[in-house]
Each structure stands twice: as C-alpha cells, then as structure tokens.
Motif scaffolding. Structure first.
Motif: not given
Length: 491
Positions: A157-183
């Motif tokens: 996501l940090t690289k995509m901010q630089e390369w593709a103008s991604l905005k962190l405020a528009d990011v939604h992380l979704i994780g299930f089980s262990l994936g929740a802690h990954i998020a």
C-alpha cells in the motif's frame, strides 16, 4: 455441544504448541525486523513463540480485481512497479484488501464472494491476499507469519501511494480469523487506513495480549468486529470473546450460531468441494462471520441491526431493547459506519439475534408474560410456548423458557425471541406443557387439570416500534390447550 469429526483433525494442530524458540529477532529487508521478545512472548497466553518464516517461504501474493476484471485477477507486487502501473487500479475508488485465516488460501470461496459483493456495490479495487504457504504451518508458526504478511500488505500500500496515487483514507482492510490480526499489523504500520473489519478474530495466542500483538483500535480510523465463535478453547471455539474494536458485534451472543448444529449431510455443500464444504461444517460458527459480512454489503442495513448492550445476559434478559440508549443502534457488517462512535469512544458492544437460514435476518421481540393472581392459582412446573400472528404471516411456535422451573403466579417473566417478519401483530397463541418431576409427588396433578392464569402478554421489539398487549385478565389456560389472544393497545 459441538462434536469434532474426523475431517477436523488438521484443525487440532491449532492447539498444539511447538517445543522450541528459534531465536530472538530476524530482519527481512524492507519489511523490517521481528522479535520473540515480550509482548510477543507472554505467559500464559503466548508461552512458546516462533519467529516468522522468511517471506520467500510464506510466498504471499496479491491479486487485484475491479469491475473491468471481476473474474480474472491481475497480480500486483510491491517489488515490481510495472505490475501496479499496468493494472486496472483506479485511485478514485476505495481499495479493499482481504486476508484469509489459518489453513486457508487466497482462492477460498468466502473471499471471492466478498469480492463480488463489493464490485456489485460500487466501483472499487479489491485485492485478495494469498499467504497459503504461511498459513498451513503449525499454528504457532502461522501466528508468527501473520506479522510478515501484515508488513507485506503495508509495504504494497505504501508503494501504491507512490506509484498509483492510492489514498490510505480510502483503504478498507478485511481479515478473517488470523487474517484479522494481519490487518491489524498492516494498519499499525500505516498512518492511517480508513477502516479495518475483523471477522471473528482468532483468539488462541491473541487473548488478553498487548494491543501491539493483536488487532486494536489504533490500527485504523475505524475498527469494527464481528464475533461469532467465542466459545472456550476446550469447546473448540476459535474466535475472540473480548471487545477489541471501536464497535464489536455479538450476534447470538457471539458464540453459538443458529443453523450450525446441522449434521454433516445437511451442512456440507459438496458443490464447493469436500475441503471447502468440510471446513464450513467443522468451523461453522467461526465462518458465519464471513457470511454475515458478505450479506451486509448489498442488503438493507436494518436486517442486521444490533442494539447497544453491556453483555449477553443483559440482552437476553430483555433489558437492551431501545436504540435511543446512549450510543444508539448500529448495523453489523458493511454498514456499521452509519453510526461511528464519537472521537475517543471505543469498545461499544452490540447484540442481536439471527435465524438459522440465509439471509439470517430475524425480528427480535421481548415477551413479558404476566401471570394472574387468581385464588385458585398454583405454581406449576411448565414449558411455555408462544406463536405470533401478524398481518403478513404467522410464526412457528416458539419455546419461551430454556430451562424447566416452577412458574409462579403474580409474577412477570421476560423472554427474548426471534421470528421471521410477520408484520404488525394481530394475535398471540399461548400454550404450556405441565412437566412434573417423578421425584416430587407434590407436583403431580392426578385428579385435576393443571392451569395457568394469564393476566397479560406484552410484546415489543427492536424492529417494530409498536408495543402490543394481549389481554388475558386472569383467564385460565389448561395444560396442553392453546389460548388465543387478540392484540390491543393496552389492557
């Protein structure tokens, strides 16, 4: 009581502890360093810890889907700028990053359902995270690997901010089980993603740990949690019981989900393959969080409305029915942003009941049974039943009391029930069964018909703003017979 069939033997690994610690710290280039020092080592909840495996062993991949490529994904990488620049990524829309749990993989059915529901909802970028090789190790190793996967998401996501103008405020992380802690690990490294949704975050090795070890409210501007399998480890509950988000939803108390008690023939969907179907049978309560969230994306928010309440017992006692109390009601899943807590408020807990079948929505009612004081009245060991009829439909007969006890006259009993939508209530059908103990002759009614005297039945609910009175006026109801009461505005 849950049973553990043969197919679940792999899941038992989740509770096996490895017997050694492989060092104190390790560093992986741009991902930074990882340690087994406290708080990642924490008696009694993390008695043995491992360092995460090398990223090349975990082999995390990211696949991007948009409405221009909803079925054929585009692989993107933080280590190859051209994969992002040549992708259909659109910075004008939100970006959803989804991470699976233990013993899963990036093509698992629920993740693709989530992707399709989001693409149906709006123009957006959906990234599916595949860390399968890191998720099939022993549970303790997989737990450590979540730190690397979280770091890899943050780097992408940090690289995509630089390369593709991604905005962190528009990011939604979704994780299930262990994936929740990954998020959580990803969000901790970024300042700040807009939202993290934890779908039944894993409890083993995360219970009561320091916030830096698990998903918590500091990891995103808004963190919402759905708890569905918060049974004890001894009962093979995989999910976390403690609130950890700005808002935490506990459908059906957060542990036993209606419909998850079916046998293997009814429960397993063999169309998805034996493995996919089998895991939903073994961990049905756990995976119900993914189903609730997927349904919520394109359904009416009101269908999964929760009421604020301190705990399950208070909710089941019928003491949390009003949306106006303190925080107001909120909507489990995608629409929980409609009632974000004010700044500084967190760990707001919401409760709701659901039905066993898709789409799970239930009308939730509080029933107050007021018994009369007729001089002939005798206390009775009774099972109590109620059927509600409305202007749309009629419910099935519902059992009110979960445990047999003597019902005492001149008393009021409160119950929480759920039904399908029957519309505005018009009639109530009350029935009871006399159930004396063979060891208590005083409860036997051999020479007369046992009776209960009903003064009134009061029904009100979360979804229905009306309050309904069914007036008995001390009418006697003989055991096994059904009494019919018409709805009134008061008694």
């Amino acid at each position: 009581m849950k049973t553990l069939p043969v197919i679940s033997s792999a899941a038992v690994v989740l509770f096996l502890l490895q017997v050694s610690v492989e060092g104190k710290s390790v560093c992986y280039d741009e991902l930074g360093c990882f340690t087994t020092d406290p708080p990642f080592y924490d008696l009694p909840y993390r008695p043995l810890t491992y360092l995460p495996e090398d990223p090349s062993e975990i082999d995390t991949t990211f696949t991007l889907y948009t409405n221009s490529n909803p079925t054929t994904g585009h692989v993107i990488s933080a280590y190859d700028k051209t994969t992002v620049e040549s992708s259909p990524f659109d910075p004008s829309g939100p970006t959803i990053v989804i991470a699976h749990g233990y013993l899963e993989y990036g093509d698992t059915t629920w993740m693709h359902h989530t992707k399709l529901e989001f693409l149906k909802k709006k123009d957006c970028n959906v990234v599916l995270t595949n860390w399968r090789k890191g998720a099939v190790a022993g549970y303790t190793v997989s737990t450590a690997n979540t730190q690397v996967v979280g770091a890899e998401i943050a780097l992408l996501l940090t690289k995509m901010q630089e390369w593709a103008s991604l905005k962190l405020a528009d990011v939604h992380l979704i994780g299930f089980s262990l994936g929740a802690h990954i998020a959580g690990y990803a969000g901790e490294r970024l300042n700040k993603v807009g939202r993290i949704t934890g779908l039944d975050p894993a409890e083993p090795y995360f219970k009561d740990t320091h916030p830096i070890v698990r998903l918590d409210t500091r990891d995103a501007t808004f963190v919402d949690i759905i708890h569905t399998d918060a049974e004890s480890l001894a009962s093979f509950g995989f999910g976390m019981r403690e609130p950890i988000g700005h808002v935490d939803f506990f459908p059906n108390g957060g542990h036993i989900q209606p419909g998850c008690d079916q046998d293997v023939v009814d429960r397993v969907d063999f169309d998805d393959g034996l493995y996919e179907g089998g895991k939903y049978f073994v961990a049905c309560n756990h995976f119900r969080a993914t189903e609730f969230f997927n349904i919520s994306i394109n359904f009416d928010p009101e269908l999964l409305k929760g009421v604020p309440c301190a705990d399950e017992d208070t909710f089941n006692a019928g003491d949390c029915l009003e949306c106006g109390w303190r925080y107001g009601c909120n909507y489990m899943g995608y629409h929980s942003t409609l009632n974000k807590p004010s700044s500084g408020v967190e760990l707001v807990t919401y409760f709701l009941d659901t039905r066993p079948d898709y789409p799970y929505h239930a009308n939730q009612y509080r029933v107050q049974l007021v018994l009369g004081d007729d001089r002939r009245a005798e206390d009775q060991p009774a099972w109590l039943y109620l059927t509600l009829e409305g202007d749309k439909d009629i419910s099935v007969e519902l059992q009110l009391n979960e445990e047999l006890d003597k019902v005492k006259h001149s008393s009021t009993y409160t119950f929480m029930i759920v039904t399908k939508d029957v519309g505005d209530l018009t009639k109530a059908y009350f029935r009871w069964v006399h159930d004396p103990s063979l060891l208590k002759p005083g409860e036997w009614d051999l020479l007369k018909d046992p009776k209960l005297y009903i003064d009134q039945i009061i029904v009100d609910g979360v979804d229905d703003v009306n309050q309904y009175y069914f007036c008995g006026k001390n009418n006697e109801v003989i055991a096994e017979e059904t009494a019919v009461f018409d709805a009134a505005s008061s008694c």
